[in-house]
Scaffold this active site. Structure first.
Site, PDB file in Angstrom:
ATOM      1  N   GLU A 199       0.843  -1.189   0.000  1.00  0.00           N
ATOM      2  CA  GLU A 199       0.000   0.000   0.000  1.00  0.00           C
ATOM      3  C   GLU A 199       0.881   1.243   0.000  1.00  0.00           C
ATOM      4  OE1 GLU A 199      -1.006   0.560   4.752  1.00  0.00           O
ATOM      5  OE2 GLU A 199      -2.368  -0.621   3.533  1.00  0.00           O
ATOM      6  N   HIS A 234       5.979   0.824  16.399  1.00  0.00           N
ATOM      7  CA  HIS A 234       4.608   0.579  15.951  1.00  0.00           C
ATOM      8  C   HIS A 234       3.701   0.114  17.090  1.00  0.00           C
ATOM      9  CE1 HIS A 234       5.803   1.082  11.759  1.00  0.00           C
ATOM     10  NE2 HIS A 234       6.804   0.244  11.982  1.00  0.00           N
ATOM     11  N   ARG A 291     -11.259  -7.570  19.325  1.00  0.00           N
ATOM     12  CA  ARG A 291     -11.111  -7.835  20.760  1.00  0.00           C
ATOM     13  C   ARG A 291     -11.203  -6.521  21.519  1.00  0.00           C
ATOM     14  NH1 ARG A 291      -6.172  -5.548  21.340  1.00  0.00           N
ATOM     15  NH2 ARG A 291      -4.626  -5.858  19.681  1.00  0.00           N
TER      16      ARG A 291
END
Length: 493
Positions: A199, A234, A291
């Site tokens: 991407e 991240h 979750r």
């Protein structure tokens, strides 16, 4: 539902058990040998050791966890986050065993667990996407063709990935082959699946996510957004709700897109849809986490909704206790992940004993923790010790309250992220709301914490004096010392 087994550990196990107790539901803890003396084990109504310290031999043993649940007469299993929480096979196995999985169906988890499948599902509902591929890349030639079409830099990402694994930024065609091989190898090692996609790389985005919940009757609601742009490797360190940059119209559009993603996979339970937001406030679908999130607390603070209670009620088959129009944002909330990491050393994990552990208290302060003073921080699990959460009437008040709470949070024996957290929220970029996921790369240097830590400066000065004094002595005199000075290890609050 009379008894819940909590298939997790630490602070999230305690978090789930407390709500269950509020609801009159008994709880079962499963624990590894390393966690035998943890608070969540004592708090549960029943507790069973399921294996050695390593997760693969304990918390990831789905069949053993189900066996314990059935033996002790539990009706349901709550997976918390991490471990088996996004394992479609475990969700299905729980249901097949006649138990209730407090989370989405295996079908939803499987669909959203594949980033490629998630993008394909979301696209059908016109959810904005970062330009890129919808299918796994077959070979280098295809990768080059796609990169030429969307332009460099690009991002290669593992389809089954998470936590930054199997992810590589490519700035030119010369780098493409090596970075693609590295990403595929890392993905195969981490997830058993080397499928990757491409991407467009959004260089300095904000990371904003929408909390949603749906029931088994087709009702959905989004509980606004969380700003999660302060990250290292991240992984998030500071979260807040609401974001400082969204307008009401963009918030509504993102919320409706998040609900559309949930509808695309017949989702029920609590979930989070993550977006990248560029400097012009254009937003792009990133992924869905099927979750409860670590940072769900800030959403609870601004909405007054107990998300774990809603999870349990949805799993029971109840309808949502509120509708979209019932929700409103009340004040502002910030969360700092208090991790056993050393910001002075690239945030590397630190282990040791909590020689002193005294969390803060007072108005608007919430601490979700899983450890007590005198306990060891093990090397086997995530280094997060606690979540420090504050709420204020507005963002400025919440920032000041977080700084006060950090000052009152006493930890000795290990390095933590407390000092970094105070530095970060006082930085002008954070205060102004003008920051992105590159905040740490742009602004943070370890020496900045030294400048703002007089106590550490004093210890450093004492050490320097001792070393200088030793250098003046004959070598025979130095060798006869007990070594206490050179054995010091600096610890900050």
């Amino acid at each position: 539902m009379q008894k819940i087994l909590v298939a997790n550990r630490g602070e999230i196990a305690m978090r789930v058990m407390r709500t269950a107790r509020d609801m009159g539901i008994k709880t079962v803890a499963v624990f590894s040998e390393a966690d035998r003396n943890m608070p969540f084990v004592r708090y549960a109504d029943e507790a069973v050791c399921i294996g050695p310290a390593l997760s693969a031999q304990s918390y990831l043993r789905g069949e053993k966890i189900i066996e314990v649940a059935k033996k002790l007469g539990a009706d349901a299993i709550h997976p918390g986050y991490g471990f088996l929480s996004e394992n479609a096979g475990f969700s299905k196995a729980v249901s097949d065993a006649g138990l209730i999985f407090i989370g989405p169906s295996g079908y939803s988890i499987e669909m959203m667990g594949s980033k490629i499948a998630a993008k394909q599902a979301a696209k059908k509902f016109n959810v904005p996407m970062v330009p890129g591929t919808e299918d796994p890349i077959k070979d280098l030639a295809e990768a080059k063709s796609i990169a030429a079409r969307i332009g460099f830099p690009i991002l290669i990402k593992a389809s089954a990935g998470g936590g930054g694994k199997g992810m590589r930024v490519v700035n030119s065609e010369d780098e493409l082959e090596q970075q693609m091989q590295t990403a595929k190898s890392e993905a195969l090692s981490a997830f058993g699946d080397d499928a990757v996609f491409i991407e467009k790389y959004v260089g300095a985005p904000r990371h904003i996510e929408i909390q949603l919940i749906g029931d088994q009757h087709g009702n959905y609601a989004y509980l606004f957004e969380r700003e999660c742009s302060i990250q290292r490797r991240h992984q998030k360190l500071i979260e807040e709700a609401p974001s400082s940059c969204l307008t009401p119209d963009i918030r509504k559009a993102m919320g409706e897109c998040a609900v559309a993603v949930a509808r695309s996979c017949n989702y029920y339970g609590a979930g989070t849809v993550e977006f990248l937001v560029d400097e012009n406030l254009n937003f792009y679908f990133l992924e869905m986490n099927t979750r409860l999130q670590v940072e769900h607390c800030v959403t609870e603070m601004i909405t007054g909704i107990d998300l774990v209670k809603e999870q349990i009620n949805v799993a029971r088959g109840n309808k949502l206790s509120f509708a979209q129009e019932d929700l409103k944002i009340s004040g502002h909330s910030l969360e700092l992940r208090v991790c056993a990491e050393d910001p002075m050393n690239n945030f590397l994990p630190d282990t040791g004993k909590l020689e002193m552990y005294q969390p803060p208290k007072g108005p608007g302060v919430r601490v979700d923790d899983g450890y007590e003073q005198g306990q060891d921080i093990p090397i086997f699990y995530d280094p997060m010790i606690a979540k420090l959460v504050v709420h204020g009437a507005n963002r400025d008040e919440a920032i000041e309250r977080l700084c006060r709470a950090i000052d009152e949070y006493y930890i000795q024996g290990i390095q933590t992220t407390l000092g970094f957290g105070k530095w970060a929220v006082q930085h002008e970029a954070f205060r102004s709301g003008n920051f992105d996921t590159k905040f740490i790369d742009k602004y943070f240097k370890p020496e900045l914490l030294m400048e703002e830590d007089p106590e550490r400066e004093e210890v450093a000065a004492l050490l320097s004096a001792v070393i200088w004094e030793q250098e003046r002595k004959p070598k025979s005199a130095i060798s006869s010392t007990n070594g206490s000075a050179t054995g010091w290890k600096l610890r900050r609050k």
